[in-house]
Design an enzyme around this catalytic site. Structure first.
Site, PDB file in Angstrom:
ATOM      1  N   GLU A 179       0.721  -1.081   0.160  1.00 53.58           N
ATOM      2  CA  GLU A 179      -0.386  -0.394  -0.157  1.00 53.58           C
ATOM      3  C   GLU A 179       0.831   1.528   0.035  1.00 53.58           C
ATOM      4  OE1 GLU A 179      -2.919   0.079   3.024  1.00 53.58           O
ATOM      5  OE2 GLU A 179      -3.841  -1.954   2.041  1.00 53.58           O
ATOM      6  N   GLU A 367      -5.725  -9.054   1.255  1.00 49.69           N
ATOM      7  CA  GLU A 367      -5.786  -8.788   2.697  1.00 49.69           C
ATOM      8  C   GLU A 367      -7.934  -7.911   2.320  1.00 49.69           C
ATOM      9  OE1 GLU A 367      -3.599  -4.830   5.021  1.00 49.69           O
ATOM     10  OE2 GLU A 367      -2.562  -5.936   4.085  1.00 49.69           O
TER      11      GLU A 367
HETATM   12  C1  FCB Z   1      -3.517  -1.749   5.472  1.00 55.88           C
HETATM   13  C2  FCB Z   1      -2.438  -2.348   5.809  1.00 55.88           C
HETATM   14  C3  FCB Z   1      -2.576  -3.478   7.161  1.00 55.88           C
HETATM   15  C4  FCB Z   1      -3.986  -3.523   8.535  1.00 55.88           C
HETATM   16  C5  FCB Z   1      -5.033  -2.500   7.662  1.00 55.88           C
HETATM   17  C6  FCB Z   1      -5.733  -2.781   8.421  1.00 55.88           C
HETATM   18  O1  FCB Z   1      -4.405  -1.067   5.415  1.00 55.88           O
HETATM   19  O2  FCB Z   1      -1.699  -2.815   5.172  1.00 55.88           O
HETATM   20  O3  FCB Z   1      -1.182  -3.348   7.909  1.00 55.88           O
HETATM   21  O4  FCB Z   1      -2.969  -2.068   9.127  1.00 55.88           O
HETATM   22  O5  FCB Z   1      -5.093  -1.801   6.632  1.00 55.88           O
END
Ligand code: FCB
Length: 465
Positions: A179, A367
């Site tokens: 990210e 994620e």
């Molecule tokens: C994302 C991050 C991860 C975590 C989640 C909730 O933005 O990559 O490390 O904090 O959010």
């Protein structure tokens, strides 16, 4: 916290086989959020060690000094992961564990640690998916300007080559950056994440250097092992205008360009989306001759990380972007402990959005997950809202896949409850509850559901209250 997540009883059956045989199923973590052992085994300080030591930067002044002690507890945690039948594990390497000063001296202890972690995964039949950079820049490099200094391209190349050579014989799935929009935006523009810098003067060069590093890292990993699957990850949110008005449409377009396109399009050879982000034009001054050829890289997969959607309205008073996000609370819609709206269709829209870029070979959801206020009662965590959340988002992943989107993997954020950056330990994202006093692990009901789903015992989407 409001509890308005609609149950899933009316939704189609969730069945793992529907996603196909080659679909990767996993859980995701990041070094600083779980490892602890912040100053042992040669590790040098990272920007997060320094940021969390400054009063008032993180809620309740929490820090990652001990976290889940994954540095020491990993053997038991991997056994637990195996017992849950989770085949893929995404984790990140701590740059300052491997190169305590960021460049130069290599820590044999650091290499030894990740050697054992990778070996242990493989012995248990768990496939490691390794992120090179999940936000914990060595502090010694931050002192030299960090991401705002163009030398980071060389520093990062050195670090990447070290990792590729040390672990590439066993690690076959890599992600270069986690990210970049968040670590440049929150870390160098808003100052709410490490290293806590604010304003355009650091942010704009940091963006360009992250774009160069993301491609350069890909090239280096591929040159070391052509058979490796090399990807990188992006945060993304489905964006909608608040009202059906031209000004809100334009505002939504700008926010979409900033949050969803800024780092992806240069990687695809499309350059920066400056037509929709006029205030970013000052980035041109950092683009050196030849950079156009260095910004793209043909990734094997793009990791998308989606939690929510954003509703946008035009705002004359907000400098540069001229747009505001309208919070979930204000809109009276369901949201999590992070104040992020629960909106499963967002992941469906983002999968379609990215699959419109013909040069993306495949997508992996690297994620997705939710923080709710969990309670451990008599050895049980009945986290029905997380369970519903995961099922509903997965339904939308399946829907996109069935419509032809090339999505080939899904990783829950996160395996363990952990240190949630500026929010500290209060938001709990894990499938597994962590008691930070005793380091006791308890699989939550969502984790039990994921286990049954992965092992095809849950044929109807699991227990539905
Ligand atoms: C994302 C991050 C991860 C975590 C989640 C909730 O933005 O990559 O490390 O904090 O959010």
């Amino acid at each position: 916290m409001i509890d308005t997540t609609t149950p899933v009883q009316d939704q189609p059956v969730l069945n793992k086989t529907a996603f196909g045989e080659d679909f990767a199923w996993g859980v995701a973590t990041a070094a600083y959020q779980i490892e602890g052992a912040h100053d042992t085994a040669d590790k040098g300080p990272s920007i997060w060690d320094v940021f969390t030591s400054r009063k008032g930067k993180v809620k309740q002044n929490h820090n990652g000094n001990f976290a889940c002690d994954f540095f020491n507890c990993y053997p038991g945690d991997l056994l637990l992961m195996q017992s849950m039948g989770i085949p893929d594990f995404r984790f990140s390497l701590s740059w300052s564990r491997l190169l305590p000063n960021g460049t130069g001296n290599v820590s044999r202890q650091g290499i030894g640690h990740y050697d054992r972690l990778v070996d242990n995964c493989l012995e248990l039949g768990i496939t490691p998916w390794v992120t090179l950079y999940h936000w914990d820049l060595p502090q010694s490099l931050e002192k030299k300007g960090g991401w705002a200094n163009r030398d980071i391209v060389d520093w990062f190349a050195e670090y990447t080559a070290l990792c590729g050579h040390a672990f590439g014989d066993r690690v076959k799935h890599w992600m270069v950056l986690n990210e970049p929009m968040v670590f440049t935006g929150a870390g160098y523009f808003l100052g709410v994440h490490a290293p806590g810098r604010r304003g355009f003067s650091s942010f704009i060069p940091a963006v360009h250097h992250a774009v160069l590093c993301q491609a350069e890292g890909g090239r280096i990993l591929k040159s070391i092992d052509t058979s490796a699957e090399v990807g990188t990850t992006f945060s993304c949110s489905h964006i909608e205008p608040l009202r059906q008005r031209e000004q809100d449409f334009q505002a939504a377009r700008r926010v979409d360009a900033l949050l969803n396109r800024l780092f992806l399009e240069p990687a695809l050879g499309l350059g920066y989306p400056l037509d929709d982000l006029k205030f970013m034009r000052r980035i041109e001054k950092y683009i050196m001759p030849g950079d156009e050829n260095k910004m793209p890289f043909d990734f094997d997969f793009i990791g998308i990380q989606n939690y929510t959607r954003e509703i946008v309205r035009h705002s004359f008073w907000t400098p540069f972007l001229r747009a505001n996000l309208v919070s979930a609370q204000k809109r009276g819609v369901p949201y999590t402990v992070m104040n992020w709206e629960v909106y499963p269709e967002s992941i469906y829209h983002m999968l379609h959005h990215y699959s419109q870029y013909s040069d993306i070979k495949k997508l992996v959801v690297t994620e997705n997950g939710a923080a709710f206020a969990d309670e451990l009662v008599d050895g049980e965590v009945n986290d029905q809202r997380r369970l519903d959340f995961l099922q509903r988002y997965l339904q939308q992943v399946l829907r996109a896949k069935q419509e032809g989107v090339k999505v080939d993997g899904y990783f829950v954020w996160s395996f363990l409850d952990n240190f949630e950056w500026a929010e500290g330990y209060t938001p709990r994202f894990g499938l597994v509850h962590v008691d930070y006093e005793t380091q006791q692990r308890t699989v939550k009901n969502s984790g039990l559901w994921y286990r049954d789903f992965l092992n095809e015992k849950a044929d109807s989407g699991g227990e539905r209250g």
